[in-house]
Design a protein around this motif. Sequence first.
Motif, PDB file in Angstrom:
ATOM      1  N   ASN A  69      15.543  72.254  44.320  1.00  0.00           N
ATOM      2  CA  ASN A  69      16.761  72.126  43.522  1.00  0.00           C
ATOM      3  C   ASN A  69      16.668  73.068  42.324  1.00  0.00           C
ATOM      4  OD1 ASN A  69      18.104  69.941  44.951  1.00  0.00           O
ATOM      5  ND2 ASN A  69      16.483  68.614  44.182  1.00  0.00           N
ATOM      6  N   THR A  70      17.526  74.056  42.271  1.00  0.00           N
ATOM      7  CA  THR A  70      17.533  74.959  41.112  1.00  0.00           C
ATOM      8  C   THR A  70      18.233  74.322  39.918  1.00  0.00           C
ATOM      9  OG1 THR A  70      19.548  76.015  41.936  1.00  0.00           O
ATOM     10  CG2 THR A  70      17.443  77.033  42.534  1.00  0.00           C
ATOM     11  N   VAL A  77      19.711  73.620  34.405  1.00  0.00           N
ATOM     12  CA  VAL A  77      18.601  74.306  35.080  1.00  0.00           C
ATOM     13  C   VAL A  77      17.441  73.341  35.260  1.00  0.00           C
ATOM     14  CG1 VAL A  77      16.902  76.158  34.883  1.00  0.00           C
ATOM     15  CG2 VAL A  77      19.274  76.564  34.193  1.00  0.00           C
ATOM     16  N   ASN A  78      16.886  73.331  36.456  1.00  0.00           N
ATOM     17  CA  ASN A  78      15.741  72.469  36.746  1.00  0.00           C
ATOM     18  C   ASN A  78      14.486  73.097  36.141  1.00  0.00           C
ATOM     19  OD1 ASN A  78      13.841  70.711  37.762  1.00  0.00           O
ATOM     20  ND2 ASN A  78      14.103  71.323  39.912  1.00  0.00           N
ATOM     21  N   VAL A  79      14.199  72.769  34.889  1.00  0.00           N
ATOM     22  CA  VAL A  79      13.099  73.415  34.177  1.00  0.00           C
ATOM     23  C   VAL A  79      11.741  73.070  34.777  1.00  0.00           C
ATOM     24  CG1 VAL A  79      14.364  73.601  32.008  1.00  0.00           C
ATOM     25  CG2 VAL A  79      13.014  71.532  32.476  1.00  0.00           C
ATOM     26  N   ARG A  83       7.844  75.564  35.542  1.00  0.00           N
ATOM     27  CA  ARG A  83       6.636  75.347  34.747  1.00  0.00           C
ATOM     28  C   ARG A  83       5.540  74.700  35.582  1.00  0.00           C
ATOM     29  NH1 ARG A  83       9.269  70.444  31.162  1.00  0.00           N
ATOM     30  NH2 ARG A  83       8.644  68.689  32.503  1.00  0.00           N
ATOM     31  N   ILE A  84       4.319  74.865  35.104  1.00  0.00           N
ATOM     32  CA  ILE A  84       3.152  74.214  35.698  1.00  0.00           C
ATOM     33  C   ILE A  84       2.876  72.927  34.927  1.00  0.00           C
ATOM     34  CG2 ILE A  84       0.640  74.370  35.984  1.00  0.00           C
ATOM     35  CD1 ILE A  84       2.092  75.965  38.076  1.00  0.00           C
TER      36      ILE A  84
END
Length: 217
Positions: A69-70, A77-79, A83-84
């Motif tokens: 999912n973007t 925005v799917n932040v 990220r890790i």
Amino acid sequence: MTRFILALLACCVCFSVSAEQFTRFSTAKRHLIKTLPDNAKSIYCGCDIKKEGKKLIPDPSNCGYIPRNTLTRSGKVNVRALRIEWEHIVPAWEFGHQLQCWQDGGRKNCRKVSAKFRKMEADINNLAPAIGEINADRSNYRFGMLSENATQYGRCEVKVNFKQRVVEPPVYARKRIADTYAYMQKTYGLKISDKQQKLFNAWKKQAFADTSSASKL
């Protein structure tokens, strides 16, 4: 075969049993960010990891990760896909619910009253860098084998079945996962089902067989 061996080695560099002990999850994460090797890969996709200050960013250019999912349900925005995060290989729910503190008030209560829980939650041997979206999708689902193809995250080979609440990790991550469960069993008395134990034993045997075959090439 060569690609598989390289992926296996890339994943393994992220894990070694450490004597470092922490009593806070936040402190453990700061330590891991600071000491992360330059060649570390995300556990479920094998993506390179870039450091941007105190943040860790997955690089999808080589691993082929594409977010499931973007955007979030609210259209933002799917932040977490960008990220890790630090994934508990053995989920906090799994080791936490075996303690009385969890029965009395869940994770928040365990953090407050249980030194054992805090130590388990902050044990860096049970933490691995994972893309945030996959960390979220994995939730506290058990590991297992699934029949469907791995298509949810581009070329990333992890599978998540939300209905069955099962995650199948890629081949190169399985020994790491099995070894971590064994470590948590030995260190903290973690209890797991016979079905899970058989699965992890099979993964370790397969990894040994693959390594032995590779050494003969």
